[in-house]
Write a protein that holds these residues in place. Structure first.
Motif, mmCIF file in Angstrom:
data_model
loop_
_atom_site.group_PDB
_atom_site.id
_atom_site.type_symbol
_atom_site.label_atom_id
_atom_site.label_comp_id
_atom_site.label_asym_id
_atom_site.label_seq_id
_atom_site.Cartn_x
_atom_site.Cartn_y
_atom_site.Cartn_z
ATOM 1 N N MET A 34 24.866 121.674 59.064
ATOM 2 C CA MET A 34 24.592 122.317 57.784
ATOM 3 C C MET A 34 23.084 122.429 57.593
ATOM 4 N N ASP A 35 22.623 123.628 57.217
ATOM 5 C CA ASP A 35 21.192 123.788 56.948
ATOM 6 C C ASP A 35 20.898 124.216 55.518
ATOM 7 N N SER A 36 21.937 124.395 54.707
ATOM 8 C CA SER A 36 21.726 124.796 53.319
ATOM 9 C C SER A 36 21.555 123.571 52.434
ATOM 10 N N PRO A 37 20.601 123.597 51.481
ATOM 11 C CA PRO A 37 20.448 122.481 50.549
ATOM 12 C C PRO A 37 21.334 122.593 49.314
ATOM 13 N N SER A 38 22.175 123.613 49.249
ATOM 14 C CA SER A 38 23.012 123.827 48.070
ATOM 15 C C SER A 38 24.296 123.006 48.148
ATOM 16 N N THR A 39 24.863 122.717 46.990
ATOM 17 C CA THR A 39 26.148 122.036 46.925
ATOM 18 C C THR A 39 27.219 122.913 47.558
ATOM 19 N N PHE A 236 14.613 117.166 40.961
ATOM 20 C CA PHE A 236 14.715 118.137 39.874
ATOM 21 C C PHE A 236 13.442 118.986 39.835
ATOM 22 N N PRO A 237 13.522 120.301 39.594
ATOM 23 C CA PRO A 237 14.685 121.031 39.069
ATOM 24 C C PRO A 237 15.611 121.614 40.128
ATOM 25 N N ASP A 238 15.521 121.130 41.359
ATOM 26 C CA ASP A 238 16.341 121.687 42.432
ATOM 27 C C ASP A 238 17.526 120.808 42.793
ATOM 28 N N ILE A 239 17.895 119.883 41.895
ATOM 29 C CA ILE A 239 19.188 119.203 41.989
ATOM 30 C C ILE A 239 20.199 120.056 41.234
ATOM 31 N N ASP A 240 21.313 120.359 41.864
ATOM 32 C CA ASP A 240 22.326 121.201 41.226
ATOM 33 C C ASP A 240 22.953 120.486 40.031
ATOM 34 N N PRO A 241 23.461 121.249 39.046
ATOM 35 C CA PRO A 241 24.152 120.630 37.909
ATOM 36 C C PRO A 241 25.544 120.157 38.300
ATOM 37 N N LEU A 242 26.079 119.254 37.494
ATOM 38 C CA LEU A 242 27.469 118.810 37.630
ATOM 39 C C LEU A 242 28.292 119.680 36.684
ATOM 40 N N VAL A 243 29.011 120.652 37.240
ATOM 41 C CA VAL A 243 29.727 121.646 36.438
ATOM 42 C C VAL A 243 31.159 121.173 36.217
ATOM 43 N N VAL A 244 31.568 121.157 34.929
ATOM 44 C CA VAL A 244 32.838 120.537 34.551
ATOM 45 C C VAL A 244 33.576 121.446 33.570
ATOM 46 N N ASN A 245 34.876 121.547 33.733
ATOM 47 C CA ASN A 245 35.693 122.277 32.768
ATOM 48 C C ASN A 245 36.007 121.367 31.575
ATOM 49 N N MET A 389 10.598 117.070 33.372
ATOM 50 C CA MET A 389 11.247 116.052 34.185
ATOM 51 C C MET A 389 11.059 116.396 35.661
ATOM 52 N N GLY A 390 11.444 115.485 36.496
ATOM 53 C CA GLY A 390 11.464 115.682 37.940
ATOM 54 C C GLY A 390 12.346 114.602 38.538
ATOM 55 N N GLY A 391 12.276 114.447 39.850
ATOM 56 C CA GLY A 391 12.966 113.334 40.496
ATOM 57 C C GLY A 391 14.439 113.250 40.205
ATOM 58 N N MET A 392 14.885 112.080 39.736
ATOM 59 C CA MET A 392 16.307 111.770 39.575
ATOM 60 C C MET A 392 16.827 112.272 38.234
ATOM 61 N N PHE A 393 17.048 113.559 38.134
ATOM 62 C CA PHE A 393 17.485 114.177 36.880
ATOM 63 C C PHE A 393 18.365 115.377 37.188
ATOM 64 N N SER A 394 19.433 115.531 36.424
ATOM 65 C CA SER A 394 20.246 116.738 36.511
ATOM 66 C C SER A 394 20.922 116.940 35.156
ATOM 67 N N VAL A 395 21.860 117.872 35.114
ATOM 68 C CA VAL A 395 22.528 118.229 33.869
ATOM 69 C C VAL A 395 24.030 118.297 34.118
ATOM 70 N N VAL A 396 24.805 117.643 33.246
ATOM 71 C CA VAL A 396 26.256 117.778 33.257
ATOM 72 C C VAL A 396 26.602 118.939 32.329
ATOM 73 N N ASP A 409 26.819 127.399 38.720
ATOM 74 C CA ASP A 409 26.072 127.127 37.491
ATOM 75 C C ASP A 409 26.447 128.142 36.417
ATOM 76 N N PRO A 410 26.977 127.699 35.262
ATOM 77 C CA PRO A 410 27.383 128.642 34.220
ATOM 78 C C PRO A 410 26.234 129.095 33.333
ATOM 79 N N GLY A 411 25.002 128.685 33.639
ATOM 80 C CA GLY A 411 23.866 129.025 32.786
ATOM 81 C C GLY A 411 23.699 128.010 31.672
ATOM 82 N N TRP A 412 22.796 128.300 30.745
ATOM 83 C CA TRP A 412 22.501 127.357 29.669
ATOM 84 C C TRP A 412 23.515 127.466 28.539
#
Length: 446
Positions: A34-39, A236-245, A389-396, A409-412
């Motif tokens: 795998m060479d992609s950094p995306s989830t 962060f800001p290149d950590i992907d969000p945790l997307v939840v229904n 922010m940076g480092g160890m940060f993401s968004v649920v 990512d569903p956007g903001w």
């Protein structure tokens, strides 16, 4: 320490004997790269007991093949290039093209056979952290078995006698190899799909690097003063969000192979700790939290019901772990009057920008020139400005209508009227039943 060319050519040179080894490697399972950094999308089981696969944030799951009743995996320990963030790449050691390595998933009761091919310039091993197995398979170099020499493939084979969340990493030249990024997660799902079911299952590895701005290779002798705190080797800001229904039952598994503890805090929810690397926590022993401290060399999993829609921060609560490329010798200039000094410096360096007299929040908005191959200390933008922010940060991100396999990512989140903090102007808006604001005057006396 080798430079990048030496690291890569060493690995290639070691396999120059591949023509001779080709015949013996014909029986190995394919080594996925795998060479992609995306989830990546979760890897659904194709045979055997059913389970809900994990989603590794900014990572992926290693495919396997069935050989009779044995699941066979192939790990390659090798030099890799990992994009820590947009504009910054690190030359690391990892597995199958990535650091951190791919997540391994199987089921309680499975027998697994894991081929490990060494393309590093020195010997290595793999320790299966937290797992119950024969001592000869435990991966401590010189104790469990000899180190895996460069260019060779060793086989680990054992039964998965318990379910839970585990990790893998070397126990050979451990300080160097782990500082270079060699680690991954090993998930064993319960054999009974009805035991501890969740709708979304996220997997995060906490790791850290000491990489000077403008350089590419980590300092491996650093003990505690790391300057890049990462989740699955992303900041962060290149950590992907945790997307939840909305309404999902969600599990977040967090493993820590850094040199310090990390209090992981999630906004908007309380949750219950349901698993450690020692096993599942019985219902009567679980405890509620909004922050859970992850000790060094340990794992914690927590669960919550996603009943509160919105964008909710999740981060390490050590403030300097949510910053990027930090220097440790920066003086505190709060309250200092730099106007005269700034005038003198700008006579020689017109682009000079004074910083820190009023705090460091201005760093979140600055577009200052940086060395090649580094990232700003504070970066990332939200719907209302810099997130700082940076480092160890993401968004649920909890939303209505998220499909079962949709992690995009569903956007903001747009806060409904009446649910967002606002500036006091002497009037309070009154919200009617249809959420249309009406302005009303209030009694301003105490």
């Amino acid at each position: 320490m080798m430079n990048r060319r030496q690291l890569l050519t060493a690995g290639a040179g070691l396999m120059a004997t591949g023509a001779m080894a080709k015949s013996q490697n014909m029986g190995l399972p394919e080594a996925a790269i795998m060479d992609s950094p995306s989830t990546q999308a979760p890897l659904r089981p194709q045979s055997g007991p059913d389970y809900n696969p994990v989603v590794t944030l900014n990572g992926w799951t290693l495919p396997y093949r069935m050989n009779g009743n044995i699941k066979e995996f192939h790990l390659i320990a090798e030099p890799v290039e990992r994009e820590l963030a947009d504009g910054m790449t690190a030359y690391l050691w990892g597995y199958n093209g990535q650091s951190t390595g791919p997540t391994i998933e199987a089921v309680e009761g499975d027998r697994v056979r894991i081929y490990v091919t060494n393309k590093l310039p020195e010997h290595t091993t793999v320790h299966w952290h937290g797992m119950i197995l024969p001592s000869g398979m435990d991966g401590v170099g010189g104790l469990s078995h000899p180190g895996i020499p460069p260019g060779k493939t060793f086989v680990y084979e054992f039964d998965l006698v318990k379910s839970g969340t585990f990790m893998y990493h070397p126990h050979a030249d451990e300080m160097v190899q782990m500082a270079m990024g060699m680690m991954g997660m090993f998930i064993v799902h319960p054999k009974d799909p009805a035991f501890m079911p969740v709708d979304r299952d996220f997997c995060i590895m906490l790791n850290a690097f000491d990489i000077d701005p403008g350089t590419y290779i980590p300092r491996v002798m650093t003990m505690t003063e790391f300057n890049l705190w990462t989740w699955n080797s992303r900041v962060f800001p290149d950590i992907d969000p945790l997307v939840v229904n909305h309404g999902d039952r969600v599990r977040v598994r967090v493993g820590n192979l850094t040199m310090t503890n990390h209090p992981i805090h999630m906004h908007g929810y309380d949750f219950e700790v349901t698993c450690t690397d020692g096993g599942w926590v019985p219902p009567e022993a679980r405890w509620p939290e909004v922050s859970i401290d992850i000790p060094v060399g340990a794992m914690r999993a927590y669960e919550f019901d996603a009943v509160h829609p919105g964008d909710w921060a999740i981060h390490c609560h050590k403030s300097h772990h949510t910053m990027n490329a930090m220097g440790h010798d920066v003086p505190n200039f709060i309250g200092a009057d730099k106007r005269a000094l700034t005038g003198m410096i700008r006579k020689h360096q017109p682009e000079y920008m004074p910083m820190g007299s009023n705090g460091m929040a201005e760093m979140g908005m600055m577009e200052m020139e940086l060395p090649d191959n580094t990232v700003p200390m504070m970066t990332g933008w939200g719907p209302h400005g810099p997130i700082e922010m940076g480092g160890m940060f993401s968004v649920v991100k909890v939303r209505e209508g998220i499909g079962a396999d949709d992690y995009s990512d569903p956007g903001w989140y747009e806060n409904p009227p009446g649910t967002e903090a606002y500036e006091w102007t002497g009037e309070l808006p009154e919200f009617s039943s249809n959420n249309n604001p009406k302005t009303v005057l209030t009694n301003r006396k105490a």
